[in-house]
Design an enzyme around this catalytic site. Sequence first.
Site, PDB file in Angstrom:
ATOM      1  N   SER A  99       0.825  -1.206   0.000  1.00 35.63           N
ATOM      2  CA  SER A  99       0.000   0.000   0.000  1.00 35.63           C
ATOM      3  C   SER A  99       0.866   1.266   0.000  1.00 35.63           C
ATOM      4  O   SER A  99       1.619   1.484  -0.943  1.00 35.63           O
ATOM      5  CB  SER A  99      -0.956  -0.069   1.197  1.00 35.63           C
ATOM      6  OG  SER A  99      -1.917   0.923   1.133  1.00 35.63           O
ATOM      7  N   ASP A 149     -10.960  -3.907  -4.108  1.00 36.27           N
ATOM      8  CA  ASP A 149     -10.223  -2.903  -3.320  1.00 36.27           C
ATOM      9  C   ASP A 149     -10.993  -1.582  -3.242  1.00 36.27           C
ATOM     10  O   ASP A 149     -11.274  -0.963  -4.270  1.00 36.27           O
ATOM     11  CB  ASP A 149      -8.847  -2.673  -3.970  1.00 36.27           C
ATOM     12  CG  ASP A 149      -7.893  -1.950  -3.037  1.00 36.27           C
ATOM     13  OD1 ASP A 149      -8.342  -1.064  -2.285  1.00 36.27           O
ATOM     14  OD2 ASP A 149      -6.692  -2.255  -3.072  1.00 36.27           O
ATOM     15  N   HIS A 180      -8.229  -4.644  -0.257  1.00 40.73           N
ATOM     16  CA  HIS A 180      -6.921  -3.999  -0.121  1.00 40.73           C
ATOM     17  C   HIS A 180      -5.959  -4.827   0.737  1.00 40.73           C
ATOM     18  O   HIS A 180      -4.778  -4.553   0.783  1.00 40.73           O
ATOM     19  CB  HIS A 180      -7.125  -2.600   0.484  1.00 40.73           C
ATOM     20  CG  HIS A 180      -5.950  -1.692   0.298  1.00 40.73           C
ATOM     21  ND1 HIS A 180      -5.465  -1.340  -0.944  1.00 40.73           N
ATOM     22  CD2 HIS A 180      -5.146  -1.065   1.193  1.00 40.73           C
ATOM     23  CE1 HIS A 180      -4.422  -0.531  -0.792  1.00 40.73           C
ATOM     24  NE2 HIS A 180      -4.200  -0.360   0.490  1.00 40.73           N
TER      25      HIS A 180
HETATM   26  C1  MLT Z   1      -1.456   5.970  -0.041  1.00 43.73           C
HETATM   27  O1  MLT Z   1      -1.827   6.919   0.624  1.00 43.73           O
HETATM   28  O2  MLT Z   1      -0.288   5.711  -0.301  1.00 43.73           O
HETATM   29  C2  MLT Z   1      -2.536   5.088  -0.581  1.00 43.73           C
HETATM   30  O3  MLT Z   1      -3.778   5.689  -0.484  1.00 43.73           O
HETATM   31  C3  MLT Z   1      -2.549   3.777   0.096  1.00 43.73           C
HETATM   32  C4  MLT Z   1      -2.785   3.937   1.565  1.00 43.73           C
HETATM   33  O4  MLT Z   1      -3.924   4.159   1.973  1.00 43.73           O
HETATM   34  O5  MLT Z   1      -1.846   3.858   2.309  1.00 43.73           O
END
Ligand code: MLT
Length: 201
Positions: A99, A149, A180
């Site tokens: 992520s 997701d 996710h």
């Molecule tokens: C981010 O902020 O990098 C993406 O939205 C993934 C997350 O939620 O960490």
Amino acid sequence: MDYLFEEGTGRHLLLLHGTGGDETSLVSVARLLDKEATILSFRGAVQEQGMNRFFKRNGLNQFDYQSLDEESDRLLAEIYRLSEEKGIDIADWVIVGYSNGANIAAYFMMERETRLDKAILLHPMSLGHKKSARVLADKNIWLSFGEGDPIVEKAVFEELVTNFREQGANVAVEVTETGHQVAMPELNSAKKWLEEQAWNL
Ligand code: MLT
């Protein structure tokens, strides 16, 4: 930056957690990929309401590009410093990012000159930044996406894959029916890629 280092006899896995995680979050994933791995795992230095991240954002998927640039440089400097201190060649690392951690890894592999050239990116997305025309023929990247997701839209995942491919990277994609979260089928696929492809490069 805070980090965890565990010396092993196997592959070298560099771990970057997702939003709200820390340096311990992906250790079990790493052990699943290679139980003998040497592990270097960072804690994101940016705070968002008590959650660790690797760069700032101004709301869901509203990215702060200045922070992304600064934090990429800070993280890379730490990776280089610690690799030298531990006597590990930069090119030996396989990044395992999830992520937010996958997103910063995708960014610095695209936008910085680095010998970090192998990565398992779990549920990453395109950050929509202005891209360089850097040639990425030396990069080998495995990416996963979950059809359910709620954070990563399929189009922004596909944009990231297309960007890597157009810049010449060697890309493998795993699409699952999950959301996710990280799930076993994708980890089995990543492990296979690691064993059959990435590690022989
Ligand atoms: C981010 O902020 O990098 C993406 O939205 C993934 C997350 O939620 O960490």
